[in-house]
Design an enzyme around this catalytic site. Sequence first.
Site, PDB file in Angstrom:
ATOM      1  N   GLY A  58       6.619   5.220   8.433  1.00  0.00           N
ATOM      2  CA  GLY A  58       5.783   6.277   8.481  1.00  0.00           C
ATOM      3  C   GLY A  58       5.874   6.867   9.787  1.00  0.00           C
ATOM      4  O   GLY A  58       6.883   6.591  10.372  1.00  0.00           O
ATOM      5  N   SER A  59       5.020   7.536  10.211  1.00  0.00           N
ATOM      6  CA  SER A  59       5.017   8.381  11.277  1.00  0.00           C
ATOM      7  C   SER A  59       4.878   7.733  12.555  1.00  0.00           C
ATOM      8  O   SER A  59       4.113   6.364  12.551  1.00  0.00           O
ATOM      9  CB  SER A  59       3.681   9.273  11.252  1.00  0.00           C
ATOM     10  OG  SER A  59       2.461   8.661  11.267  1.00  0.00           O
ATOM     11  N   CYS A  83      13.838  10.966   7.120  1.00  0.00           N
ATOM     12  CA  CYS A  83      13.435  10.326   8.486  1.00  0.00           C
ATOM     13  C   CYS A  83      14.853  10.430   9.321  1.00  0.00           C
ATOM     14  O   CYS A  83      14.728  10.622  10.577  1.00  0.00           O
ATOM     15  CB  CYS A  83      12.812   8.862   8.411  1.00  0.00           C
ATOM     16  SG  CYS A  83      13.943   7.791   7.472  1.00  0.00           S
ATOM     17  N   LYS A 107       0.870  -1.267   0.007  1.00  0.00           N
ATOM     18  CA  LYS A 107      -0.073   0.067   0.000  1.00  0.00           C
ATOM     19  C   LYS A 107       1.010   1.137   0.189  1.00  0.00           C
ATOM     20  O   LYS A 107       1.584   1.561   1.049  1.00  0.00           O
ATOM     21  CB  LYS A 107      -0.922   0.061   1.303  1.00  0.00           C
ATOM     22  CG  LYS A 107      -1.971   1.340   1.123  1.00  0.00           C
ATOM     23  CD  LYS A 107      -2.080   1.691   2.575  1.00  0.00           C
ATOM     24  CE  LYS A 107      -1.891   3.153   2.745  1.00  0.00           C
ATOM     25  NZ  LYS A 107      -1.824   4.042   1.902  1.00  0.00           N
ATOM     26  N   GLY A 167       2.197   4.239  13.290  1.00  0.00           N
ATOM     27  CA  GLY A 167       2.882   3.386  13.761  1.00  0.00           C
ATOM     28  C   GLY A 167       2.436   2.631  14.917  1.00  0.00           C
ATOM     29  O   GLY A 167       2.522   1.293  14.940  1.00  0.00           O
ATOM     30  N   GLU A 174      10.026  16.112  15.593  1.00  0.00           N
ATOM     31  CA  GLU A 174      10.193  15.818  14.236  1.00  0.00           C
ATOM     32  C   GLU A 174       9.466  16.866  13.458  1.00  0.00           C
ATOM     33  O   GLU A 174       8.318  16.860  13.403  1.00  0.00           O
ATOM     34  CB  GLU A 174      10.043  14.336  13.793  1.00  0.00           C
ATOM     35  CG  GLU A 174      10.530  14.129  12.246  1.00  0.00           C
ATOM     36  CD  GLU A 174       9.943  12.592  11.891  1.00  0.00           C
ATOM     37  OE1 GLU A 174       8.854  12.421  12.157  1.00  0.00           O
ATOM     38  OE2 GLU A 174      10.974  12.177  11.258  1.00  0.00           O
ATOM     39  N   GLU A 220       9.382   1.261  10.840  1.00  0.00           N
ATOM     40  CA  GLU A 220      10.522   2.284  10.681  1.00  0.00           C
ATOM     41  C   GLU A 220       9.929   3.593  10.804  1.00  0.00           C
ATOM     42  O   GLU A 220       9.164   4.107  10.131  1.00  0.00           O
ATOM     43  CB  GLU A 220      10.894   2.177   9.144  1.00  0.00           C
ATOM     44  CG  GLU A 220      11.607   0.862   9.001  1.00  0.00           C
ATOM     45  CD  GLU A 220      12.985   0.822   9.526  1.00  0.00           C
ATOM     46  OE1 GLU A 220      13.569   1.632   9.844  1.00  0.00           O
ATOM     47  OE2 GLU A 220      13.623  -0.211   9.693  1.00  0.00           O
TER      48      GLU A 220
HETATM   49  P1  NAD Z   1       2.077   8.627   7.715  1.00  0.00           P
HETATM   50  O1  NAD Z   1       2.296   7.681   9.081  1.00  0.00           O
HETATM   51  O2  NAD Z   1       1.172   9.618   7.894  1.00  0.00           O
HETATM   52  O3  NAD Z   1       1.580   7.569   6.744  1.00  0.00           O
HETATM   53  C1  NAD Z   1       2.395   6.345   6.220  1.00  0.00           C
HETATM   54  C2  NAD Z   1       1.577   5.397   5.509  1.00  0.00           C
HETATM   55  O4  NAD Z   1       0.531   4.932   6.570  1.00  0.00           O
HETATM   56  C3  NAD Z   1       0.913   5.927   4.310  1.00  0.00           C
HETATM   57  O5  NAD Z   1       0.718   5.042   3.392  1.00  0.00           O
HETATM   58  C4  NAD Z   1      -0.772   6.229   4.828  1.00  0.00           C
HETATM   59  O6  NAD Z   1      -1.567   6.186   3.983  1.00  0.00           O
HETATM   60  C5  NAD Z   1      -0.727   4.909   5.732  1.00  0.00           C
HETATM   61  N1  NAD Z   1      -1.536   5.137   6.824  1.00  0.00           N
HETATM   62  C6  NAD Z   1      -2.198   6.161   7.299  1.00  0.00           C
HETATM   63  N2  NAD Z   1      -3.249   5.879   8.570  1.00  0.00           N
HETATM   64  C7  NAD Z   1      -3.003   4.444   8.604  1.00  0.00           C
HETATM   65  C8  NAD Z   1      -3.571   3.534   9.614  1.00  0.00           C
HETATM   66  N3  NAD Z   1      -4.439   3.885  10.343  1.00  0.00           N
HETATM   67  N4  NAD Z   1      -3.371   2.230   9.303  1.00  0.00           N
HETATM   68  C9  NAD Z   1      -2.396   1.752   8.387  1.00  0.00           C
HETATM   69  N5  NAD Z   1      -1.815   2.605   7.451  1.00  0.00           N
HETATM   70  C10 NAD Z   1      -2.070   3.963   7.429  1.00  0.00           C
HETATM   71  O7  NAD Z   1       3.700   8.845   7.452  1.00  0.00           O
HETATM   72  P2  NAD Z   1       4.077  10.074   6.156  1.00  0.00           P
HETATM   73  O8  NAD Z   1       3.457  11.318   6.625  1.00  0.00           O
HETATM   74  O9  NAD Z   1       3.559   9.316   5.046  1.00  0.00           O
HETATM   75  O10 NAD Z   1       5.535   9.837   6.148  1.00  0.00           O
HETATM   76  C11 NAD Z   1       6.102  10.740   7.091  1.00  0.00           C
HETATM   77  C12 NAD Z   1       6.687   9.885   8.313  1.00  0.00           C
HETATM   78  O11 NAD Z   1       7.327   8.900   7.647  1.00  0.00           O
HETATM   79  C13 NAD Z   1       7.888  10.676   9.199  1.00  0.00           C
HETATM   80  O12 NAD Z   1       7.510  10.463  10.523  1.00  0.00           O
HETATM   81  C14 NAD Z   1       9.336   9.972   8.837  1.00  0.00           C
HETATM   82  O13 NAD Z   1       9.828   9.990   9.811  1.00  0.00           O
HETATM   83  C15 NAD Z   1       8.762   8.491   8.645  1.00  0.00           C
HETATM   84  N6  NAD Z   1       9.475   7.727   7.912  1.00  0.00           N
HETATM   85  C16 NAD Z   1      10.592   6.960   8.289  1.00  0.00           C
HETATM   86  C17 NAD Z   1      11.467   6.255   7.836  1.00  0.00           C
HETATM   87  C18 NAD Z   1      12.223   5.369   8.334  1.00  0.00           C
HETATM   88  O14 NAD Z   1      12.982   4.596   7.592  1.00  0.00           O
HETATM   89  N7  NAD Z   1      12.362   5.243   9.546  1.00  0.00           N
HETATM   90  C19 NAD Z   1      11.507   6.599   6.381  1.00  0.00           C
HETATM   91  C20 NAD Z   1      10.689   7.249   5.651  1.00  0.00           C
HETATM   92  C21 NAD Z   1       9.754   8.064   6.564  1.00  0.00           C
END
Ligand code: NAD
Length: 486
Positions: free
Chosen positions: A230-231, A286, A177, A235, A385, A252
């Site tokens: 993601g966030s 990130c 996804k 997470g 962050e 991550e």
């Molecule tokens: P986000 O958490 O908003 O979204 C990430 C993904 O999760 C998207 O595909 C989103 O549609 C999905 N999502 C949203 N709600 C969900 C739910 N309830 N259940 C399952 N999936 C859901 O993050 P973002 O704004 O897309 O990305 C930025 C964040 O990602 C930052 O915090 C960044 O630090 C982190 N990030 C971490 C790494 C790493 O390797 N540690 C790498 C890249 C980004």
Amino acid sequence: MQQLTRQFIDNRWVESAGKRRLPVTDPYRQETIAELTAGDAADVDAAVAAARRALPAWQSLSGERRGAYLAAFADALEARRDALIHLSSRNNGKALAEAGIDLDDAIACYRYYAGQAAELEARQGRIVEHGLDGIRAQTYEDPVGVAGLITPWNFPLVTSAWKIAPALAAGCTVVLKPSEVTPLPEQAVAEIAEAIDLPAGVLNLVHGDGEGIGAPLTAHPGVDKLSFTGSNMVGEKVMHAAAKGVRNVSLELGGKSPILVLDDAEIEQAADWVMAGIYFNSGQVCSATSRLIVHAALADGLYDALAQRMDAIRLGDPLADDTDMGPMTSARQREAVERYLAVAREEGLVAVRDGRHRQLPERGEFVAPTLYRDVPVESRLWQEEIFGPVLCGRSVTSDQEAIELANASPFGLAATVVASDLERARRVGRHLRAGSIWYNSEQVVMPEASWGGFGISGIGRELGPWGLAEYLQVKHLIGPEGGQSA
Ligand code: NAD
């Protein structure tokens, strides 16, 4: 304009069961470049069913054969190089050079796991040395099963490669996804799966947002493993969902990584690394080293060198060769960063450079490269962050103080140490609490080394053999000696 109304399930492009339409934008031109039909739980059901059907045959295939498909992914990415760079530049707002680095990272990852798939095969049935007479013990590593992979918007080709490649190498089948903000680069990955004749159901892609696809995917009992990037907020929800059915989960998450400039550092060199650590990808990284911890003796000189470099950053059209930094990937992210700049004004932070120091391009979701010095540790800008081109600095007077300040964060994704004495840099690095620690270098990532965080930056590791292990479960076959090996 591209219409993303279909999902890639069982190697067929099928109409999404969802009805909601979401715009996919070019953040520089501020125009809609594609329209995405946000899928729903029925799409997830179909994709998981396809992945389950495909699992037995895929996991029975030899490691060499699975590896050959991964090598074909790498070749196909290479063959589409110019188109993919253009696509991620438009969808993400990345400068072309940055989009090229992403593509190279993704290609290297698929190639590395092509090799790992073959190595996995070679070590199946390895005899375990032990102290019991007459007993043979052998180790096998089996795939976890169907993996649900969820990626963010900042490095779509890279974050998806870090999951797809090890998962397929291990013998898992996957449901991917992508972020609804940047679905185009990962759409191209599904097109490649089709083009290289990956067996049906091994890789399925479902477009949609967190509510429509993310939540049903994480809750689905047919998914054995969840790998999320993601966030932290999302997470935690993913981990919660994984608890039902005791399913395997890797996370991550975010970071607030430090860069330490020790008192023997060479200022101009240090300034280059500080810049590379925070302003790449418009700060939407990130592992961005967003907390600058500098020895007081060097602080003024370093801030001057940074201000000069910041003024030289050319903001503009990401597709233009003379652009160094593109816009934020979305209006939403620009607004999120601007809220932090408003907090900084309320808190009276001292800006070396901020939006008031320069003219922004006439269009695009831009935030000016920003630097605050002597930021109090209580400031939200020091603690949280920001995920934008905003660097916060503080001065210290000893290595010990620098280490303590660096480690005083619940995050622990990455860190950088800058010093002329390499032994000293390594020594300080060993005391830092983070998954990737660079010294006299910045943001170097290689598929052979691990990626992942301490503390709230995540659980598990991607890349290297550790990234493969996330998709494997170990078992032992134990019994009397004699006969052939299994
Ligand atoms: P986000 O958490 O908003 O979204 C990430 C993904 O999760 C998207 O595909 C989103 O549609 C999905 N999502 C949203 N709600 C969900 C739910 N309830 N259940 C399952 N999936 C859901 O993050 P973002 O704004 O897309 O990305 C930025 C964040 O990602 C930052 O915090 C960044 O630090 C982190 N990030 C971490 C790494 C790493 O390797 N540690 C790498 C890249 C980004």
